[in-house]
Scaffold this motif. Structure first.
Motif, PDB file in Angstrom:
ATOM      1  N   ILE A 115      50.208  22.541  23.797  1.00  0.00           N
ATOM      2  CA  ILE A 115      50.807  21.132  23.365  1.00  0.00           C
ATOM      3  C   ILE A 115      50.178  21.264  21.919  1.00  0.00           C
ATOM      4  N   PHE A 116      48.902  21.511  21.664  1.00  0.00           N
ATOM      5  CA  PHE A 116      48.471  21.148  20.046  1.00  0.00           C
ATOM      6  C   PHE A 116      49.267  22.137  19.344  1.00  0.00           C
ATOM      7  N   LEU A 117      49.493  23.396  19.664  1.00  0.00           N
ATOM      8  CA  LEU A 117      50.432  24.052  18.494  1.00  0.00           C
ATOM      9  C   LEU A 117      51.646  23.392  18.531  1.00  0.00           C
ATOM     10  N   THR A 172      43.963  23.529   8.501  1.00  0.00           N
ATOM     11  CA  THR A 172      45.171  22.810   8.251  1.00  0.00           C
ATOM     12  C   THR A 172      45.986  22.614   9.530  1.00  0.00           C
ATOM     13  N   ALA A 173      46.007  23.135  10.601  1.00  0.00           N
ATOM     14  CA  ALA A 173      46.574  22.656  11.855  1.00  0.00           C
ATOM     15  C   ALA A 173      46.030  21.374  12.202  1.00  0.00           C
ATOM     16  N   GLY A 174      44.745  21.238  12.082  1.00  0.00           N
ATOM     17  CA  GLY A 174      44.063  19.876  12.809  1.00  0.00           C
ATOM     18  C   GLY A 174      44.527  18.563  11.707  1.00  0.00           C
ATOM     19  N   VAL A 216      51.459  28.134  10.342  1.00  0.00           N
ATOM     20  CA  VAL A 216      50.421  27.067   9.578  1.00  0.00           C
ATOM     21  C   VAL A 216      49.919  27.849   8.387  1.00  0.00           C
ATOM     22  N   GLY A 217      49.324  28.922   8.790  1.00  0.00           N
ATOM     23  CA  GLY A 217      48.683  29.660   7.544  1.00  0.00           C
ATOM     24  C   GLY A 217      49.524  30.086   6.502  1.00  0.00           C
ATOM     25  N   TRP A 218      50.727  30.712   6.866  1.00  0.00           N
ATOM     26  CA  TRP A 218      51.533  30.930   5.824  1.00  0.00           C
ATOM     27  C   TRP A 218      52.673  29.786   5.589  1.00  0.00           C
TER      28      TRP A 218
END
Length: 399
Positions: free
Chosen positions: A22-24, A196-198, A337-339
């Protein structure tokens, strides 16, 4: 008893797999919102005919990796009018010599240096910002750490949203730039992906109500409305506090689309651990509910629980499937996210680091609940709530 334990492990694994998935998904939706906002910000910067003059405030503390290159990037801005102020606690600080050398190469950029003396406030960077603000010439103040490197269009992109009178503060996402090896690399990919995701999810669910320390641009009027840097002197997470207070004062806080480089140079496990634990405790005390809930967004601990449960129940394929799901989750997060957001090439090519970082992050999260003391640079801190109640030198003497 063994069967009951196995099914408990399985239940934990399934819960964690669901919550992290769910977070993703929320991070992906947050990425879509981020890109939509980015298009609006880029258009605003392109259409702007006049930019306000800016004062860049940079506290220094000793020699850091790539310091000269980091500082030089701020002198190479494609921006009409700005000044750079540096501050250090002591005149003998070696970083000041580098700042002077770099400044001499760019005589057209106004540059001044402040020597603070011993900081009388529990939070030294807040005191540095206060001292620099006293002599800053302009109404837009951009605070930035010394371990940050930026592109030539950095100021244009960060300041553009502040042309809106409702905007009081702008902050930036950042990608980790590894300068010291394996342990440093785990911190760096955590910045690019986990951090970054957070931020994307927070921006999606409640909007920006906090700042990110590597870059915070603030209007002087908004800063005055909350009581200036003086009010931040007791906060440990002063970057979080300033955004939170400016939001409560009625101003809009904007997450810039512009990603910057945060140079990481932790050569040993201990230095990496101390740094990560400081961040985790900072979040624990500044956002206690969010930090508690973040225990459900890790995947690797739940994947390992699933593997163990499957083996204990005689269903190895189920265990392998749950572990694989956890690894896939973090690989997708690294790519998307990272890329996809901060354009970190390490997150694209060395995606296998993110599952390792996730496992490490979960251990640090648990450790963040062990006591209220933490370490930053040359000082040891004791926290209570959001604030610092005691600061000592590394040798235990009063700071």
């Amino acid at each position: 008893m063994g069967v009951r334990f196995s099914y408990t492990l399985l239940a934990i694994a399934l819960l964690g797999t669901l919550s992290s998935t769910i977070f993703l998904m929320l991070a992906v939706v947050g990425m879509i919102k981020f890109r939509r906002q980015a298009r609006q910000q880029i258009a605003a910067a392109a259409n702007a005919t006049q930019f306000p003059a800016v004062s860049i405030l940079k506290p220094l503390h000793g020699i850091e990796a790539r310091l000269e290159k980091n500082l030089e990037s701020f002198f190479r801005q494609d921006y009409p009018a700005y000044e750079i102020l540096f501050a250090a606690d002591e005149e003998e600080d070696a970083a000041l010599a580098i700042a002077r050398e770099v400044s001499a190469q760019y005589p057209r950029i106004p540059c001044r240096i402040v020597v603070n003396g011993k900081p009388p406030w529990p939070n030294p960077p807040a005191y540095s910002f206060f001292r620099m603000t006293q002599i800053a010439a302009h109404e837009i103040l951009v605070t930035s750490d010394s371990d940050v490197e930026v592109a030539p269009d950095y100021l244009r992109q960060v300041v553009a949203p502040m042309l809106d009178p409702k905007v009081g503060m702008v902050t930036c996402v950042y990608r980790g730039k590894n300068a010291a090896g394996f342990w440093s690399g785990l911190t760096a990919i955590g910045m690019s992906v986990e951090m970054t995701a957070g931020v994307l999810v927070a921006n999606l669910l409640e909007g920006m109500k906090f700042g990110l320390g590597p870059t915070i641009a603030v209007k002087r009027e908004a800063l005055a409305r909350i009581g200036g840097y003086e009010i931040l002197g007791d906060y440990f997470a002063n970057d979080f506090a300033i955004g939170n207070l400016i939001d409560k004062a009625g101003y809009t806080v904007v997450l810039s689309h512009h990603a910057i480089d945060h140079v990481v140079s932790q050569k040993t496990f201990q230095k990496m651990w101390d740094n990560q634990l400081r961040w985790a405790k900072s979040t624990r005390y500044s956002r206690p509910k969010g930090h508690l809930g973040s225990g459900l967004i890790f995947t690797m601990p739940f994947g390992l629980c699933g593997l163990l449960a499957g083996l204990l129940l005689g269903n190895a394929s189920l265990g392998v499937a749950l572990l694989s799901a956890a690894v896939l989750n973090r690989v997708l997060e690294s790519w998307l996210v990272g890329w996809g957001v901060v354009r970190d090439p390490v997150a694209l090519k060395s995606f296998w680091l993110n599952p390792l970082r996730d496992l490490l992050g979960s251990v640090i999260w648990v450790a963040s609940y062990a006591g209220a003391k933490t370490v930053w640079r040359d000082s040891r801190y004791e926290l209570q709530g959001e604030k610092i109640v005691q600061r000592k030198n590394a040798d235990g003497s009063p700071a």
